[in-house]
Design a protein around this motif. Structure first.
Motif, PDB file in Angstrom:
ATOM      1  N   GLY A  29      17.064  -2.747  -4.989  1.00  0.00           N
ATOM      2  CA  GLY A  29      16.026  -1.786  -4.708  1.00  0.00           C
ATOM      3  C   GLY A  29      14.934  -1.877  -5.753  1.00  0.00           C
ATOM      4  N   SER A  30      13.747  -1.375  -5.422  1.00  0.00           N
ATOM      5  CA  SER A  30      12.652  -1.423  -6.375  1.00  0.00           C
ATOM      6  C   SER A  30      11.719  -0.253  -6.149  1.00  0.00           C
ATOM      7  N   SER A  31      10.960   0.060  -7.147  1.00  0.00           N
ATOM      8  CA  SER A  31       9.964   1.118  -7.028  1.00  0.00           C
ATOM      9  C   SER A  31       8.748   0.781  -7.883  1.00  0.00           C
ATOM     10  N   GLY A  34       4.010   1.129  -6.829  1.00  0.00           N
ATOM     11  CA  GLY A  34       3.790   2.159  -5.826  1.00  0.00           C
ATOM     12  C   GLY A  34       4.591   1.989  -4.557  1.00  0.00           C
ATOM     13  N   ALA A  35       5.239   0.843  -4.344  1.00  0.00           N
ATOM     14  CA  ALA A  35       6.038   0.607  -3.143  1.00  0.00           C
ATOM     15  C   ALA A  35       7.515   0.707  -3.496  1.00  0.00           C
ATOM     16  N   THR A  36       8.257   1.409  -2.686  1.00  0.00           N
ATOM     17  CA  THR A  36       9.686   1.587  -2.943  1.00  0.00           C
ATOM     18  C   THR A  36      10.501   0.917  -1.854  1.00  0.00           C
ATOM     19  N   VAL A  68       9.110   4.738   2.224  1.00  0.00           N
ATOM     20  CA  VAL A  68      10.159   3.891   1.648  1.00  0.00           C
ATOM     21  C   VAL A  68      10.601   2.840   2.663  1.00  0.00           C
ATOM     22  N   GLU A  69      10.656   1.596   2.222  1.00  0.00           N
ATOM     23  CA  GLU A  69      11.207   0.528   3.059  1.00  0.00           C
ATOM     24  C   GLU A  69      12.722   0.492   2.845  1.00  0.00           C
ATOM     25  N   VAL A  70      13.473   0.595   3.923  1.00  0.00           N
ATOM     26  CA  VAL A  70      14.933   0.556   3.836  1.00  0.00           C
ATOM     27  C   VAL A  70      15.414  -0.828   4.253  1.00  0.00           C
ATOM     28  N   ASP A  95      20.818  -0.095  -4.134  1.00  0.00           N
ATOM     29  CA  ASP A  95      20.727   1.298  -4.580  1.00  0.00           C
ATOM     30  C   ASP A  95      22.009   2.061  -4.271  1.00  0.00           C
ATOM     31  N   VAL A  96      22.665   1.680  -3.188  1.00  0.00           N
ATOM     32  CA  VAL A  96      23.927   2.298  -2.819  1.00  0.00           C
ATOM     33  C   VAL A  96      24.744   1.258  -2.071  1.00  0.00           C
ATOM     34  N   MET A  97      26.060   1.274  -2.258  1.00  0.00           N
ATOM     35  CA  MET A  97      26.869   0.274  -1.574  1.00  0.00           C
ATOM     36  C   MET A  97      28.243   0.837  -1.230  1.00  0.00           C
TER      37      MET A  97
END
Length: 435
Positions: A29-31, A34-36, A68-70, A95-97
């Motif tokens: 994941g990234s943030s 400005g793009a997450t 947010v892009e998932v 970010d979660v697994m």
């Protein structure tokens, strides 16, 4: 469906087409800028209740966070088991697994600082009050990685348990009814044996026989035994009840022909397929077989009942959502986890044959699915989940399989088989407790 190792240990993973962990360069994941990007790793098939429910959770998450892009990345259980410790030391993490619960899995990651403590989130979202105690056990780990105490390091949102699948037609043809006591169950078995029918579809080379052994032990056990056996909150005497009584009963069942003499070499798939084919009236195994029964049984009527004569059953939460220590978006991860526990998503679990941990069984339309869910809720209400027999120490699965085979083929007495298990158990326990 991966019936091999997964079911005995409560593993809910299935083999997917997934990407190898070494090839997941865009998996974190990234943030920045400005793009997450919010990244989820799981290992469920598209048609499973988990995958269907989590798809709805992702839709809800996207509605809340359109900016947010998932990204979901399909792994396999085997990939994560083998490589998680290596991959999670870097920055290219989700970010979660989804990850397996227990001392040697999530507990190990927790003890090594590779996953994030979620205790504050559990309080914020109310997981610590909403989830039943037996499910919270699999979510919490000590600094040494021992399950059942300490901080929250994972969150379950579905469950699993062992019960009895039975062939209604065979019961009716024999003039038999569903047993409500252990003695009645033995009378049912005797009636089938008298007709030349082996009562239980079983397998000694994989988990089902070990589940039956543990279930028989649990008929003589209480929560103190479970806590001692699973959580090391006391000593386990392998020469005394309930282990002695459960083992002796299983040995007597083998001697009476309740289990086929050639089942020592059979796999879980062999046992399940034999029940599906209508060759045995009963199959003692888990809820993970439910969808298979629905899809494959066509030649007879079948149903389910809780193993009689006990308040304790093999079972647990499903796998956990964990948040890697290096995850870029832990707050979003906690929010996503909470969505999977929402009333709407839990209802999706229920409608597709999953076992919601916070669901309402009365909303389920299919009768068999509703009964399975109601029985699970009954177990949760009675604090009846006793986990799985191979959980306490690493490598215990193979030890139990070997012990069960020796009982089936008569190469060892019950006492001799338990002596072998005791040695392996105490050695593994010492390695954990002495950390």
């Amino acid at each position: 469906m991966k019936i091999n190792r997964r079911a005995f240990t409560g593993l809910m993973g299935t083999t997917l087409l997934g990407l190898g962990l070494a090839a997941c360069g865009s998996g974190s994941g990234s943030s920045e800028g400005g793009a997450t990007t919010f990244v989820i790793w799981d290992y469920e098939t598209e048609t499973s209740a988990q995958a269907i429910a989590w798809k709805r959770a992702i839709e809800i998450f996207k509605d809340r966070h359109p900016e947010v892009e998932v990204r979901t990345v399909e792994q396999t259980f085997e990939q994560l088991q083998k490589n998680a410790k290596i991959v999670l030391t870097g920055d290219d993490v989700p970010d979660v697994m989804e990850f397996n619960k227990g001392n040697s899995t999530s507990g190990q990651l927790a003890s090594q600082g590779l996953i994030t403590p979620l205790t504050d989130y559990a309080a914020k979202y109310g997981w610590d009050s909403a989830l039943p105690a037996s499910l919270q056990t699999t979510a919490r780990y000590t600094e040494a990685g021992l399950m059942g105490a300490g901080d929250w390091y994972g969150v379950p949102n579905y469950g699993e348990y062992v019960f009895v699948y039975y062939n209604k037609d065979m019961f009716e043809q024999a003039g038999l009814t569903v047993p409500t006591t252990l003695e009645e169950l033995e009378s049912v078995c005797d009636a089938f044996v008298a007709q030349g029918i082996v009562p239980f579809a079983e397998a000694g080379s994989e988990y089902p026989m070990g589940q039956l052994w543990y279930q028989l032990v649990l008929t003589q056990a209480d929560r103190n035994f479970v806590n001692a056996y699973q959580l090391f909150q006391g000593d386990v005497d392998w020469r005394a009840d309930p282990i002695k009584a459960g083992t002796e009963r299983l040995a007597s069942w083998i001697g009476k022909g309740y289990v086929a003499a050639d089942s020592a070499g059979l796999t879980a798939e062999d046992a399940g397929a034999s029940f599906v084919a209508g060759r045995h009236p009963m199959f003692v195994s888990g809820s993970w077989w439910f969808a298979r029964m629905v899809a494959d049984i066509a030649g007879f009527e079948w149903d389910q009942f809780l193993f009689p004569g006990t308040d304790l059953y093999p079972g647990s939460s499903g796998n956990l959502w964990v948040v890697p220590a290096n995850a870029k978006n832990p707050d979003l991860a906690a929010e996503f986890i909470d969505i999977t526990l929402s009333e709407e998503v839990q209802a999706v679990f229920a409608q597709h044959g999953g076992l919601p941990v916070l669901g309402d069984p009365t909303t389920i339309e299919d009768d068999k699915t509703r009964v399975m869910t109601e029985n699970f809720q009954e177990i949760l209400d009675g604090d009846g989940l006793a986990f799985y027999p191979d959980w306490p120490v690493a490598g215990f699965y193979d030890q139990i399989v070997s012990a069960m085979q020796s009982l089936i083929n008569g190469s060892k007495t019950g006492a001799e088989a338990m002596a072998d298990l005791a040695a392996a158990y105490e050695e593994g326990k010492a390695e954990i407790v002495d950390v």
